[in-house]
Scaffold this motif. Structure first.
Motif, PDB file in Angstrom:
ATOM      1  N   SER A 152      -6.777 130.279  59.868  1.00 28.59           N
ATOM      2  CA  SER A 152      -8.225 130.534  59.885  1.00 28.59           C
ATOM      3  C   SER A 152      -8.889 129.863  61.081  1.00 28.59           C
ATOM      4  CB  SER A 152      -8.829 129.982  58.581  1.00 28.59           C
ATOM      5  OG  SER A 152     -10.237 130.003  58.642  1.00 28.59           O
ATOM      6  N   ARG A 187      -7.675 134.876  60.071  1.00 25.53           N
ATOM      7  CA  ARG A 187      -9.082 135.203  59.811  1.00 25.53           C
ATOM      8  C   ARG A 187      -9.963 134.461  60.815  1.00 25.53           C
ATOM      9  NH1 ARG A 187     -11.022 133.200  55.582  1.00 25.53           N
ATOM     10  NH2 ARG A 187      -9.396 131.678  55.157  1.00 25.53           N
ATOM     11  N   ASN A 232     -14.069 133.532  61.433  1.00 25.73           N
ATOM     12  CA  ASN A 232     -15.436 133.560  60.911  1.00 25.73           C
ATOM     13  C   ASN A 232     -16.307 132.587  61.690  1.00 25.73           C
ATOM     14  OD1 ASN A 232     -15.212 135.390  58.461  1.00 25.73           O
ATOM     15  ND2 ASN A 232     -13.573 133.929  58.016  1.00 25.73           N
ATOM     16  N   PHE A 263     -14.427 125.807  52.928  1.00 27.66           N
ATOM     17  CA  PHE A 263     -14.339 127.129  52.271  1.00 27.66           C
ATOM     18  C   PHE A 263     -13.733 128.169  53.218  1.00 27.66           C
ATOM     19  CE2 PHE A 263     -16.791 131.189  51.659  1.00 27.66           C
ATOM     20  CZ  PHE A 263     -16.057 131.660  50.578  1.00 27.66           C
ATOM     21  N   LEU A 264     -14.288 128.253  54.435  1.00 26.98           N
ATOM     22  CA  LEU A 264     -13.794 129.276  55.371  1.00 26.98           C
ATOM     23  C   LEU A 264     -12.397 128.959  55.891  1.00 26.98           C
ATOM     24  CD1 LEU A 264     -16.982 130.222  57.442  1.00 26.98           C
ATOM     25  CD2 LEU A 264     -15.882 131.520  55.605  1.00 26.98           C
ATOM     26  N   SER A 290     -11.429 131.515  50.767  1.00 26.74           N
ATOM     27  CA  SER A 290     -12.116 132.633  51.447  1.00 26.74           C
ATOM     28  C   SER A 290     -11.105 133.656  51.974  1.00 26.74           C
ATOM     29  CB  SER A 290     -12.958 132.093  52.606  1.00 26.74           C
ATOM     30  OG  SER A 290     -12.113 131.434  53.549  1.00 26.74           O
ATOM     31  N   SER A 291      -9.984 133.801  51.263  1.00 22.21           N
ATOM     32  CA  SER A 291      -8.869 134.600  51.809  1.00 22.21           C
ATOM     33  C   SER A 291      -9.204 136.077  52.053  1.00 22.21           C
ATOM     34  CB  SER A 291      -7.650 134.493  50.883  1.00 22.21           C
ATOM     35  OG  SER A 291      -8.018 134.870  49.577  1.00 22.21           O
ATOM     36  N   TYR A 292     -10.294 136.592  51.468  1.00 20.25           N
ATOM     37  CA  TYR A 292     -10.649 138.011  51.683  1.00 20.25           C
ATOM     38  C   TYR A 292     -11.884 138.145  52.584  1.00 20.25           C
ATOM     39  CZ  TYR A 292     -10.448 142.978  50.367  1.00 20.25           C
ATOM     40  OH  TYR A 292     -10.316 144.351  50.383  1.00 20.25           O
ATOM     41  N   ILE A 293     -12.176 137.079  53.340  1.00 21.13           N
ATOM     42  CA  ILE A 293     -13.381 137.070  54.182  1.00 21.13           C
ATOM     43  C   ILE A 293     -12.971 136.909  55.637  1.00 21.13           C
ATOM     44  CG2 ILE A 293     -15.497 135.796  54.731  1.00 21.13           C
ATOM     45  CD1 ILE A 293     -15.659 134.968  51.809  1.00 21.13           C
ATOM     46  N   THR A 294     -13.345 137.876  56.470  1.00 29.23           N
ATOM     47  CA  THR A 294     -13.109 137.720  57.909  1.00 29.23           C
ATOM     48  C   THR A 294     -14.200 138.444  58.693  1.00 29.23           C
ATOM     49  OG1 THR A 294     -11.397 137.765  59.630  1.00 29.23           O
ATOM     50  CG2 THR A 294     -11.593 139.757  58.263  1.00 29.23           C
TER      51      THR A 294
END
Ligand SMILES: NC(=O)C1=CN([C@@H]2O[C@H](COP(=O)(O)OP(=O)(O)OC[C@H]3O[C@@H](n4cnc5c(N)ncnc54)[C@H](O)[C@@H]3O)[C@@H](O)[C@H]2O)C=CC1
Ligand SMILES: O=C(O)C(=O)C[C@H](O)C(=O)CO
Length: 252
Positions: free
Chosen positions: A137, A182, A184, A229-230, A235-239
């Motif tokens: 990440s 990921r 972010n 979190f990031l 947050s594995s489904y957030i990019t």
């Protein structure tokens, strides 16, 4: 559920970790379980951060590095691989904040800010992505000033942070599917640090009172929590997202 926020067994790099929010990120990621590589230009001050990180029981490697130099970014990533076994998390925190009226800003002043805030983040992301494992990440530290203004003349800073959001989205679409990385971006509002110490007396109080819905500056721990979190499986489904952490400043 809380295990998903843990960073045990991970190696995190934090740039600009000799002061301010960078110190808090380094300590916070270590508290969440990561070994941490800290980079910044001031070696003496990095030592202080190293001691704070090691108090948590995690390993810490301090590497003097100027993120405006691609070769320093490569060396930082290489040190993480050689000494700690890899890179799983990058917090692109190093940044320069200047306030100069646009008609007086010199090419050198503008370039310096962009070379650190935007290009430095890109060189670091490239250096880390080359060695990162799937599941890694990258968290870019932008600013609410990418989305709004707050009364100071900050063309270079604002432009560099706005560009960082575009960089975030592009790297996310290039690297998430193909490499499992990921990408972010956090957009802090106002947090006390050496950067905000440069303000004219009263400026911070005025902005907080007139613009921040919560009527207070942020506490570093509130930003670090969002970074953990990031950085983590939580947050594995957030990019490719840009997340303001600003007490509601962008609502006004
Ligand atoms: N404090 C705040 O309210 C806000 C801060 N930010 C961002 O948060 C990040 C951290 O800023 P603060 O802790 O507030 O300020 P700070 O000035 O205390 O920290 C910035 C760090 O970046 C380092 N740095 C600068 N140029 C560098 C380079 N070329 N190579 C390596 N390190 C370099 C500095 O030495 C310093 O340690 C910055 O990216 C800043 O733009 C964003 C919004 C608000
Ligand atoms: O990004 C922000 O928001 C900040 O608070 C940084 C300052 O505006 C800054 O650059 C101080 O010179």
């Amino acid at each position: 559920m809380l295990d998903r926020f843990r960073l045990d067994g991970k190696v995190a790099i934090v740039t600009g970790a000799s002061s301010g929010l960078g110190v808090a990120f380094a300590r916070g990621l270590a508290e969440a379980g990561a070994d941490v590589v800290i980079g910044a230009r001031r070696a003496d001050r990095l030592e202080k951060t190293r001691r704070l990180v090691e108090e948590t029981g995690r390993r810490c490697l301090a590497v003097p590095a100027d993120v405006a130099k691609p070769e320093d970014c490569d060396a930082l990533a290489a040190a993480a691989v050689e000494e700690l076994g890899g890179v799983d998390v990058l917090i692109n925190n190093a940044g320069l904040g200047t306030a100069v009226p646009a008609l007086r800003e010199t090419p050198a002043e503008f370039r310096q800010v962009v070379e650190v805030n935007l290009m430095g983040a890109y060189w670091m992301a490239q250096a880390c992505a080359r060695v990162m494992r799937p599941g890694s990440s990258i968290v870019n530290i932008g600013s609410v000033l990418a989305e709004t203004t707050a009364g100071l003349p900050q063309a270079a800073y604002t432009a560099s942070k706005a560009a960082l959001t575009g960089l975030t989205r592009d790297l996310a679409q290039q690297w998430t599917g193909r490499r499992g990385i990921r990408v972010n971006c956090l957009e802090p509002g106002f947090f006390a640090s050496e950067m905000t110490d440069q303000y004219q007396p009263g400026y911070l109080e005025r902005v907080v009172e007139s613009r921040v819905v919560m009527r207070r500056p942020g506490d570093a721990a509130e930003l670090v929590a969002a970074a953990v979190f990031l950085a983590s499986e939580a947050s594995s489904y957030i990019t490719g997202v840009v997340l303001p952490v600003d007490g509601g400043l962008l609502l006004t």
